[in-house]
Structures are given as C-alpha cells and as structure tokens.
Design a protein around this motif. Structure first.
Motif: not given
Length: 298
Positions: A153-166
């Motif tokens: 969608f034109g924004h920064e990449k979010l890796r799976p591990g990063t998403i779990l730490l949100m």
C-alpha cells in the motif's frame, strides 16, 4: 556443461563457467560485502543461510530436466522448487527458504539485473481472500494479512515478527494517518522506529479491537459488553496487540507459539487461484511485496 554442474556455497562458480547469478550471490553474501538484506544488515548466520538456500535454488534451476534461466524464469517456479526438494521440511523452514530467494531477487532488481518477486500473486487476490474470511478469528486474521501488505500500500514493510510485537499503546491515530512505534528487525533491543500503517490496515485494526471514532470500544459480540481494562478505561489492555488475552475484542488471542505463516497458509489455501502457490506465498514473501510499479509512478 555448466547446466550439469552442482555448485555448493563454498565453490567458485567463476572457475567453471556457471551462470552469472552465482557470482551475484557470492558478492551479495561475501564477508565485508557492501550489500545488505532488504530488511537491514546481514548477520553472519543470515549470510550462511541465505547463500545456502539461494545456491540450492540456483542448482535446481540448473540441473532439472528442462534447465531454467534464473534471471528470466517465472517466479512461480519457486513454489515448484520447494515442493520438489523441500516438501517435507517444516513450514517455518520453507518460509525462510522462500524469503531468502525472494530477497535475492529484490537485490537483483536493485542492480537492474533481473526483475523482483512475482507481485501480482499477492495483490487483489490475497486481499480478496482475506476479506471473505468468516468466523471468530476473521477480524484478527484479516488485519494481520493487511499489515503484511503494508508495503504494497506504499508504506514501510512489516515483517511477521514485527507484527507480533506490535504493542497497543504504541499506535497513534493522527487523524490523517495512523502510525505505530515498532522495533526494527535485527535491531538493538532499545531501537524504535515509527512507521505509517496503511489506511485499510488501520481500519481493520479498529474493527478487530472494536475501537470507535471517539476512542471508546464497541461491545464484544461474543461477550455483549465493553472490553475494559481498569488501568486504562474502555480500551484494549496494554501489551501485545495480537497475543495478549485481553486484546481480543473481535477475535481470539494468537498464542505466541502459533505462527503468522500458519494463518497465511490457511488464507491462501482457501482461495482457488492462490492455492497452487501455497509454498511460495509465505508471510515473508507477502511482506516483501513492493507497491505495484504503475501505482508508484503516479
């Protein structure tokens, strides 16, 4: 003939007339190399794994009954390679293999040598598959899929591990955009960066948590009451967005032992056009999907 030579990560392809891709791989992962992974700096372990996995992919291209040029072959062949050689490997291992190869193609794209990963597979079809999810976990799983597509969608990449730490408290609705403070991949424990969450993903996160425009929460359909933490009022509790028990206004808690890859796998399998690419469309592959070129040029 070069096509019959099976390379190892330690051999010197320039000595045996190998495909140029082996030389590019060697330069990409060599000690002291100026190149980085798309997600950040190489660690010694990442260099070893990435060089080994991409070497295996290039060998497969070279030694098959119908040898493939890795610079021009259909990227859907990555799924065939996984099925052919690594079908019995754990899903997490196969995900790392695909991530390594697709990151290599991202590197080649930056060099102008070859195109990147297959983009069209993860566009409208994946969003369509996520949008038609049903059941108690649907809001949670749909939000996770859209977060993985954040770069698309034109924004920064979010890796799976990063998403779990949100963390719930690290999200900010600025009116015209939603931002989140996250820990970058491979960064120091104290490192924090702020990323913009796509409007579609932010909308789904609001649906998942039950957050209303005024900041309050709608009653949980399953509980028929507001989700309220005494320490913070009528809002999700502090802590991890997807793995904290109290943060499940619209979906079940995701156990830390569970896997985003498992969620993506189930979403892809339920889509008639995506199902043949299950081994290729891992969470890391989706996270690495850049914005469509035609959109980037507008």
């Amino acid at each position: 003939m070069p096509h019959l030579h099976r390379h190892s990560p330690n051999c010197h392809p320039e000595d045996c007339g190998a495909h140029d891709a082996y030389l590019r791989l060697g330069s990409w992962t060599a000690p002291g190399s100026p190149y980085k992974l798309l997600s950040g700096s190489f660690s010694p372990e990442a260099k070893r794994h990435y060089r080994g996995y991409v070497t295996d992919w290039l060998n497969w291209c070279d030694t098959g009954c119908d040898p493939l040029d890795p610079y021009t072959c259909d990227r859907a062949q990555i799924a065939v390679w996984i099925s052919d050689r690594h079908q019995d490997s754990p899903l997490a291992t196969r995900a790392v293999m695909v991530s390594a190869v697709t990151s290599f193609y991202g590197h080649l794209l930056e060099l102008g040598v070859a195109d990147g990963v297959e983009k069209n597979l993860t566009r409208a079809r994946l969003m369509q598959a996520a949008d038609r999810l049903t059941g108690r976990d649907a809001h949670r799983n749909r939000a996770i899929c859209y977060l993985l597509l954040n770069q698309h969608f034109g924004h920064e990449k979010l890796r799976p591990g990063t998403i779990l730490l949100m963390d719930v408290d690290n999200g900010t609705n600025e009116g015209f955009r939603t931002t989140w403070r996250i820990k970058p991949k491979n960064a120091d424990a104290s490192a924090v960066t702020t990323v913009t969450i796509s409007r579609d993903a932010a909308r789904l996160l609001d649906t998942y948590t039950g957050r209303q425009p005024d900041g309050t929460l709608a009653p949980d359909p399953g509980q028929d009451q507001r989700v309220c933490n005494p320490a913070h009022g009528p809002r999700p509790s502090a802590g991890a967005l997807f793995t904290t028990t109290a943060n499940r206004a619209r979906g079940a808690r995701l156990a830390r032992s569970d896997s985003i890859n498992r969620i993506v796998n189930s979403v892809v399998l339920d889509h008639e056009e995506l199902a043949p690419y299950t081994d290729q469309l891992t969470a890391d592959f989706i996270a690495a999907t850049p914005p469509p070129l035609e959109d980037a040029e507008k």
